[in-house]
Design an enzyme around this catalytic site. Structure first.
Site, PDB file in Angstrom:
ATOM      1  CG  ASP A   7      -1.833   1.113   1.355  1.00  0.00           C
ATOM      2  OD1 ASP A   7      -1.582   2.196   0.779  1.00  0.00           O
ATOM      3  OD2 ASP A   7      -2.859   0.943   2.051  1.00  0.00           O
ATOM      4  CB  ILE A   8       1.441   3.937  -2.483  1.00  0.00           C
ATOM      5  CG1 ILE A   8       2.682   4.746  -2.879  1.00  0.00           C
ATOM      6  CG2 ILE A   8       0.187   4.810  -2.465  1.00  0.00           C
ATOM      7  CD1 ILE A   8       2.700   5.177  -4.334  1.00  0.00           C
ATOM      8  CG  ASN A  21     -10.221  13.224  -9.611  1.00  0.00           C
ATOM      9  OD1 ASN A  21     -10.339  14.431  -9.345  1.00  0.00           O
ATOM     10  ND2 ASN A  21     -10.628  12.272  -8.791  1.00  0.00           N
ATOM     11  N   GLY A  29      -9.834   4.404  -5.453  1.00  0.00           N
ATOM     12  CA  GLY A  29      -8.519   3.805  -5.642  1.00  0.00           C
ATOM     13  C   GLY A  29      -7.451   4.421  -4.762  1.00  0.00           C
ATOM     14  CB  VAL A  30      -3.834   4.864  -5.405  1.00  0.00           C
ATOM     15  CG1 VAL A  30      -3.759   5.792  -6.593  1.00  0.00           C
ATOM     16  CG2 VAL A  30      -2.609   5.016  -4.534  1.00  0.00           C
ATOM     17  CG  ASP A  31      -7.324  10.760  -5.690  1.00  0.00           C
ATOM     18  OD1 ASP A  31      -6.621  11.411  -4.905  1.00  0.00           O
ATOM     19  OD2 ASP A  31      -8.147  11.281  -6.469  1.00  0.00           O
ATOM     20  CB  SER A 114      -3.425   5.533 -16.294  1.00  0.00           C
ATOM     21  OG  SER A 114      -3.527   6.937 -16.406  1.00  0.00           O
ATOM     22  CB  THR A 115      -2.938   0.344 -14.241  1.00  0.00           C
ATOM     23  OG1 THR A 115      -2.649   0.423 -12.838  1.00  0.00           O
ATOM     24  CG2 THR A 115      -1.720   0.753 -15.041  1.00  0.00           C
ATOM     25  N   GLY A 116      -5.993   1.606 -12.997  1.00  0.00           N
ATOM     26  CA  GLY A 116      -7.185   1.190 -12.259  1.00  0.00           C
ATOM     27  C   GLY A 116      -8.428   1.671 -12.985  1.00  0.00           C
TER      28      GLY A 116
HETATM   29  P1  ADP Z   1      -6.336   5.592 -12.021  1.00  0.00           P
HETATM   30  O1  ADP Z   1      -7.612   6.389 -11.927  1.00  0.00           O
HETATM   31  O2  ADP Z   1      -5.139   6.450 -12.393  1.00  0.00           O
HETATM   32  O3  ADP Z   1      -6.481   4.383 -12.875  1.00  0.00           O
HETATM   33  P2  ADP Z   1      -6.557   3.974  -9.571  1.00  0.00           P
HETATM   34  O4  ADP Z   1      -6.345   4.409  -8.181  1.00  0.00           O
HETATM   35  O5  ADP Z   1      -7.922   3.549  -9.966  1.00  0.00           O
HETATM   36  O6  ADP Z   1      -6.021   5.183 -10.502  1.00  0.00           O
HETATM   37  O7  ADP Z   1      -5.572   2.792  -9.897  1.00  0.00           O
HETATM   38  C1  ADP Z   1      -4.185   2.960 -10.141  1.00  0.00           C
HETATM   39  C2  ADP Z   1      -3.440   1.771  -9.603  1.00  0.00           C
HETATM   40  O8  ADP Z   1      -3.249   1.939  -8.189  1.00  0.00           O
HETATM   41  C3  ADP Z   1      -4.136   0.437  -9.781  1.00  0.00           C
HETATM   42  O9  ADP Z   1      -3.204  -0.486 -10.334  1.00  0.00           O
HETATM   43  C4  ADP Z   1      -4.541   0.025  -8.378  1.00  0.00           C
HETATM   44  O10 ADP Z   1      -4.459  -1.379  -8.203  1.00  0.00           O
HETATM   45  C5  ADP Z   1      -3.479   0.707  -7.551  1.00  0.00           C
HETATM   46  N1  ADP Z   1      -3.818   1.008  -6.141  1.00  0.00           N
HETATM   47  C6  ADP Z   1      -5.034   1.202  -5.568  1.00  0.00           C
HETATM   48  N2  ADP Z   1      -4.905   1.489  -4.267  1.00  0.00           N
HETATM   49  C7  ADP Z   1      -3.571   1.484  -3.991  1.00  0.00           C
HETATM   50  C8  ADP Z   1      -2.764   1.702  -2.829  1.00  0.00           C
HETATM   51  N3  ADP Z   1      -3.326   1.989  -1.631  1.00  0.00           N
HETATM   52  N4  ADP Z   1      -1.399   1.615  -2.940  1.00  0.00           N
HETATM   53  C9  ADP Z   1      -0.827   1.334  -4.132  1.00  0.00           C
HETATM   54  N5  ADP Z   1      -1.519   1.122  -5.260  1.00  0.00           N
HETATM   55  C10 ADP Z   1      -2.864   1.190  -5.199  1.00  0.00           C
END
Ligand code: ADP
Length: 164
Positions: A7-8, A21, A29-31, A114-116
């Site tokens: 987890d970042i 965004n 997601g990560v945001d 961008s991969t989520g």
């Molecule tokens: P985007 O809208 O740019 O696609 P997302 O957050 O939906 O962003 O996904 C981007 C990547 O981050 C995906 O591969 C997802 O699996 C990953 N991700 C989601 N949560 C976390 C986290 N807490 N730490 C690291 N990576 C994450």
């Protein structure tokens, strides 16, 4: 450059990168994870920095995170590959790395931008991430510890094979 699975928001690098965004107000997601952990002051701080166009980057303090800085970048939404998606993803990584020297950042963690929700093909996105960062570090002689943080095992394996 190295890859880790996790987890970042747990990273204690000088900076972590957020796949934001353009509103910079948080999302899924990560945001969402970064905004929850950093706390509500992050959105307050981001408000005057928005909107952030696709491919650009904005820097904020880390607030409740272990990381001192958060670099917010807006990845391209995948729309089939004919809409400059690859070039825009290159810009994301490049613009984040350009912020390192002026902010004294010596370690940085990137998610797979961008991969989520934005659906960029994972392998192609990882190739762009690794290639762009590798050439930036050598071109500018930048000395940073760079971590690609993958949430799941499949993504980790893609990066691991590219970095080996
Ligand atoms: P985007 O809208 O740019 O696609 P997302 O957050 O939906 O962003 O996904 C981007 C990547 O981050 C995906 O591969 C997802 O699996 C990953 N991700 C989601 N949560 C976390 C986290 N807490 N730490 C690291 N990576 C994450």
């Amino acid at each position: 450059m190295r890859v880790i699975q996790g987890d970042i928001t747990d990273m204690n690098t000088d900076a972590i990168v957020n796949a934001a965004n353009s509103s910079l107000m948080g999302g899924g997601g990560v945001d969402g994870a970064i905004h929850r952990r950093a706390g509500p002051m992050l959105a307050e701080y981001c408000r005057p920095l928005a909107p952030c166009p696709t491919g650009q980057a904005r820097i904020t303090p880390g607030f409740g995170l272990a990381a001192r800085w958060i670099i917010h970048t807006v990845g391209p939404i995948w729309r089939g590959g004919e809409h400059d998606e690859a070039a825009l993803l290159v810009q994301c990584y490049t613009n984040c790395l350009h912020l390192c020297a002026p902010h004294d950042i010596h370690s940085i963690a990137f998610p797979a931008i961008s991969t989520g929700a934005y659906r960029f093909p994972k392998k192609r996105a990882a190739e762009i991430a690794v290639e762009t960062c590798r050439s930036f570090l050598s071109r500018f002689g930048l000395e940073v510890d760079l971590h690609f943080v993958c949430f799941d095992r499949a993504q980790y394996d893609i990066y691991a094979s590219l970095l080996s």
